[in-house]
Design a protein around this motif. Structure first.
Motif, short mmCIF file in Angstrom:
data_model
loop_
_atom_site.label_atom_id
_atom_site.label_comp_id
_atom_site.label_asym_id
_atom_site.label_seq_id
_atom_site.Cartn_x
_atom_site.Cartn_y
_atom_site.Cartn_z
N UNK A 1 0.83 -1.21 0.00
CA UNK A 1 0.00 0.00 0.00
C UNK A 1 0.86 1.26 0.00
N UNK A 2 1.82 1.27 -0.91
CA UNK A 2 2.70 2.43 -1.05
C UNK A 2 1.90 3.65 -1.47
N UNK A 3 2.37 4.84 -1.18
CA UNK A 3 1.65 6.06 -1.59
C UNK A 3 1.56 6.17 -3.10
N UNK A 4 0.53 6.88 -3.57
CA UNK A 4 0.32 7.08 -5.00
C UNK A 4 0.29 8.56 -5.31
N UNK A 5 0.44 8.87 -6.58
CA UNK A 5 0.40 10.26 -7.03
C UNK A 5 -0.95 10.86 -6.64
N UNK A 6 -0.90 12.01 -5.96
CA UNK A 6 -2.10 12.57 -5.34
C UNK A 6 -2.94 13.39 -6.31
N UNK A 7 -3.44 12.74 -7.33
CA UNK A 7 -4.32 13.40 -8.29
C UNK A 7 -5.23 12.33 -8.90
N UNK A 8 -6.38 12.04 -8.26
CA UNK A 8 -7.27 10.99 -8.77
C UNK A 8 -7.72 11.24 -10.21
N UNK A 9 -7.92 12.50 -10.59
CA UNK A 9 -8.32 12.81 -11.96
C UNK A 9 -7.24 12.40 -12.95
N UNK A 10 -5.99 12.61 -12.59
CA UNK A 10 -4.89 12.19 -13.45
C UNK A 10 -4.88 10.67 -13.59
N UNK A 11 -5.05 9.95 -12.49
CA UNK A 11 -5.01 8.49 -12.54
C UNK A 11 -6.15 7.94 -13.41
N UNK A 12 -7.33 8.55 -13.33
CA UNK A 12 -8.44 8.11 -14.18
C UNK A 12 -8.12 8.36 -15.64
N UNK A 13 -7.58 9.55 -15.93
CA UNK A 13 -7.19 9.87 -17.31
C UNK A 13 -6.15 8.87 -17.82
N UNK A 14 -5.14 8.60 -17.00
CA UNK A 14 -4.07 7.69 -17.39
C UNK A 14 -4.61 6.31 -17.69
N UNK A 15 -5.46 5.80 -16.85
CA UNK A 15 -5.95 4.43 -17.03
C UNK A 15 -6.85 4.31 -18.27
N UNK A 16 -7.65 5.34 -18.53
CA UNK A 16 -8.47 5.30 -19.75
C UNK A 16 -7.57 5.27 -20.98
N UNK A 17 -6.52 6.07 -20.94
CA UNK A 17 -5.57 6.09 -22.06
C UNK A 17 -4.89 4.73 -22.21
#
Length: 326
Positions: A267-283
């Motif tokens: 459970x390491x920390x993640x980049x603190x921008x949920x909108x970015x992570x959603x964008x990245x995964x869709x891409x």
């Protein structure tokens, strides 16, 4: 290229680079479009790096050296970016059109910067770009491609339009900074690219990911960084299989997945921008379904909506492709 001369600032952080840096500095001195300023950050070197830099300060115009104290050992990822910003803080960025983060273990072709600027001038939405890295085969010496994708600029040579660099917020001070930046460019309506063109192929004198405790450790660190960035598990699996066909065979890909799973289970920390992570995964899912070229083309078709949706308050969106530069 436009008749107006574009001003480039190069910031090159490095530690214990005396083995390679002469070739890098010589290739900078040969550029047909010379940087207006070169800032080399000596990040606490314990080898002959200070002596080499003192020599080149006398030989290369517009070379400035920033020296940092020894912090114990090489720190890739966040350490490199901390050193980069130590150099950038000495620069008045408003005086430049382009900023380049450059490693000190590269040999650049003579028209490298000129060729990049020509491409940037031709496309106002191109925010960051680079050539492709090749490394000498350990036995034959033949140059081998590192196999980097076309949808990002390469971490060893991050060439940025200053406006774009500012809008994305610069580099994240964490492992995978060189993946997050290009995806943020695309999220905000800019383009990120690299090209395998003879005028843009540069030699990476040390294979990517091998600068700290060997290439397997580098691949494991890459997997950890992919988890931090927010990479989709299916995309990570596909990347692992692809990397297993590259040196070091099987082991490199396995080390990447090891790093990813280790971070996930811990459970390491993640980049603190949920909108970015959603964008990245869709891409990434689009890439798996139709390939990178189709996925990036689809994003280019909806760039204005993304620029308006994600641009920080008070910051202009990426420019229209019909807007020229003076």
């Amino acid at each position: 290229m436009s008749r107006q001369v574009r001003r480039i600032v190069v910031v090159a952080p490095g530690r214990d680079e005396s083995r390679f840096m002469r070739r890098t500095l010589d290739s900078l001195a040969r550029q047909t479009l010379a940087p207006a300023l070169i800032v080399v950050v000596d990040d606490g070197s314990t080898d002959a790096t200070p002596e080499v830099l003192a020599e080149y300060e006398q030989r290369v115009p517009h070379l400035r050296v920033v020296r940092r104290p020894n912090r114990g050992e090489r720190s890739v990822g966040p350490g490199v970016i901390e050193a980069f910003y130590a150099g950038l803080e000495t620069v008045k960025l408003d005086e430049f059109d382009y900023v380049c983060k450059l490693d000190l273990d590269l040999d650049l072709p003579d028209r490298y910067f000129e060729s990049l600027v020509e491409r940037m001038e031709a496309d106002p939405r191109l925010g960051t770009c680079s050539g492709k890295p090749y490394y000498p085969h350990p036995r034959t010496g033949e140059l081998v491609s590192e196999g980097c994708g076309d949808d990002t600029s390469i971490g060893a040579s991050k060439f940025y339009r200053v406006d774009c660099f500012r809008q994305i917020g610069g580099f994240v001070r964490h492992v995978m900074w060189d993946g997050i930046d290009a995806h943020r460019c695309r999220m905000l309506g800019w383009k990120a690219a690299s090209w395998d063109d003879p005028a843009l192929r540069f030699i990476h004198l040390r294979p990517m990911g091998s600068s700290h405790r060997g290439i397997v450790t580098g691949r494991r660190r890459h997997g950890f960084g992919q988890y931090f960035m927010g990479t989709h598990p299916l995309y990570m699996l596909a990347s692992t299989v692809f990397r297993m066909a590259k040196r070091p065979y099987v082991l490199g890909g396995a080390a990447m997945m090891w790093g990813y799973l280790e971070a996930a289970l811990g459970r390491a920390p993640r980049y603190e921008d949920p909108g970015f992570r959603r964008f990245l995964r869709r891409y990434q899912l689009r890439v798996l379904l139709g390939g990178k070229q189709a996925a990036t083309t689809a994003l280019d078709g909806s760039w204005r909506e993304r620029a308006l949706a994600y641009a920080p308050a008070g910051v202009a969106a990426a420019p229209s492709p019909t807007v020229g530069l003076s």
